[in-house]
Design an enzyme around this catalytic site. Structure first.
Site, short mmCIF file in Angstrom:
data_model
loop_
_atom_site.label_atom_id
_atom_site.label_comp_id
_atom_site.label_asym_id
_atom_site.label_seq_id
_atom_site.Cartn_x
_atom_site.Cartn_y
_atom_site.Cartn_z
N HIS A 266 -1.71 -5.48 1.45
CA HIS A 266 -2.96 -6.19 1.19
C HIS A 266 -2.63 -7.59 0.68
CE1 HIS A 266 -6.88 -7.30 -0.45
NE2 HIS A 266 -6.20 -7.76 -1.50
N TYR B 83 -12.63 -2.69 -2.94
CA TYR B 83 -13.16 -2.59 -1.57
C TYR B 83 -14.68 -2.48 -1.55
CZ TYR B 83 -8.41 -2.03 0.31
OH TYR B 83 -7.11 -2.24 0.70
N ASN C 202 -1.68 -0.09 7.35
CA ASN C 202 -1.18 -1.44 7.66
C ASN C 202 -0.36 -2.07 6.54
OD1 ASN C 202 -3.30 -2.01 5.99
ND2 ASN C 202 -4.47 -3.21 7.47
N LYS D 57 0.84 -1.20 0.00
CA LYS D 57 0.00 0.00 0.00
C LYS D 57 0.88 1.26 0.00
CE LYS D 57 -3.81 -2.30 2.43
NZ LYS D 57 -4.69 -2.24 3.63
N ARG E 3 2.57 -7.02 9.03
CA ARG E 3 1.90 -5.94 9.76
C ARG E 3 2.39 -5.86 11.20
NH1 ARG E 3 -4.10 -7.29 7.20
NH2 ARG E 3 -3.96 -5.88 5.40
N GLU F 235 -9.69 -10.44 -7.63
CA GLU F 235 -8.78 -9.30 -7.49
C GLU F 235 -7.67 -9.32 -8.54
OE1 GLU F 235 -7.53 -9.39 -3.40
OE2 GLU F 235 -9.52 -8.84 -2.66
P1 IDP Z 1 -7.72 -6.93 5.32
O1 IDP Z 1 -6.91 -5.87 4.62
O2 IDP Z 1 -6.94 -7.55 6.43
O3 IDP Z 1 -8.30 -7.95 4.37
P2 IDP Z 1 -10.36 -5.73 5.51
O4 IDP Z 1 -11.35 -5.95 6.61
O5 IDP Z 1 -10.65 -6.34 4.18
O6 IDP Z 1 -8.93 -6.20 6.05
O7 IDP Z 1 -10.18 -4.16 5.35
C1 IDP Z 1 -9.50 -3.64 4.24
C2 IDP Z 1 -8.63 -2.51 4.71
O8 IDP Z 1 -9.47 -1.47 5.23
C3 IDP Z 1 -7.70 -2.83 5.85
O9 IDP Z 1 -6.49 -3.45 5.46
C4 IDP Z 1 -7.43 -1.46 6.43
O10 IDP Z 1 -6.49 -0.75 5.63
C5 IDP Z 1 -8.79 -0.79 6.28
N1 IDP Z 1 -9.60 -0.91 7.51
C6 IDP Z 1 -10.28 -1.98 7.93
N2 IDP Z 1 -10.90 -1.74 9.10
C7 IDP Z 1 -10.60 -0.46 9.41
C8 IDP Z 1 -10.94 0.40 10.52
O11 IDP Z 1 -11.66 0.02 11.46
N3 IDP Z 1 -10.44 1.66 10.48
C9 IDP Z 1 -9.65 2.12 9.47
N4 IDP Z 1 -9.29 1.35 8.42
C10 IDP Z 1 -9.77 0.08 8.39
MG MG Z 2 -9.81 -7.85 2.97
#
Ligand code: IDP
Ligand code: MG
Length: 186
Positions: A150, A84, A147, A44, A137, A161
């Protein structure tokens, strides 16, 4: 010439017979007889800014996976919105899209046995606070909204994807001369 042809045909019949199914080389898999998967991994914008691209690639190569596609791009909003789409009603969605378009990302396709599941373990928990040390992470991030990386979370999601981020002619199936196959039992 005829004799050599017969020998090749006999060898092929032997390897294609039921006893030797395991010796068949799967096309696109670099020679591994083990079932191969592909997944999308993306460094990212924060990871690119922090010069973590090389570290990420090194971890995936060392684990035994094979890089079959890679590009750096400023992700267009159309790709991010589709990528997303399941999160569009979340309160953090606008900030997420804005952050993901704030700088270049490095998108990659990695191939290997169980690469979807293993790469999720390698990147660690979504929330950096929960991410275990040793994960990407867990080693390099402190906040869920920055974080670093992805990785697709399912085989179906990975296929969706990969098709979203890459054209099929941007993915290469290359032979690796035995290095890759030494990651698997004989
Ligand atoms: P993942 O990246 O581990 O698959 P997802 O739930 O798919 O997690 O969320 C996608 C991305 O959205 C996360 O990697 C993070 O960057 C962002 N994200 C998820 N939850 C939050 C939150 O509660 N606050 C801010 N950003 C979030
Ligand atoms: Mg995800």
């Amino acid at each position: 010439m005829g004799c050599q042809f017969r020998r090749v045909a006999a060898l092929r019949a032997l390897l294609c017979g039921p006893r030797f199914q395991c010796l068949l080389v799967r096309p696109n898999s670099g020679g591994s007889p083990w079932p191969q998967e592909r997944t999308l991994v993306a460094v990212k914008p924060d990871g690119v800014q922090r010069r973590l691209v090389g570290t990420v690639i090194q971890r995936f190569e060392r684990r035994g996976f094979k890089l079959v596609g890679m590009k750096m791009l400023q992700a267009p909003e159309s790709i991010l919105a589709e990528h997303y789409r399941d999160l569009r009603r979340k309160p953090f969605y606008p900030a997420l899209i804005s952050y993901m378009s704030s700088g270049p990302v490095v998108a990659m396709v990695w191939e290997g046995h169980n690469v979807v599941h293993i790469s999720r373990a390698m990147i660690g928990h979504t929330d950096s606070t929960e991410a275990a040390p040793g994960t990407i992470r867990g080693d390099f991030s402190v906040h869920i909204s920055r974080n670093v990386i992805h990785a697709s979370d399912s085989v179906d999601g990975a296929q969706r994807e990969i098709e979203l981020w890459f054209q099929s002619n941007e993915l290469l199936s290359w032979a690796d001369g035995g290095h890759h196959s030494s990651c698997y039992p004989a």
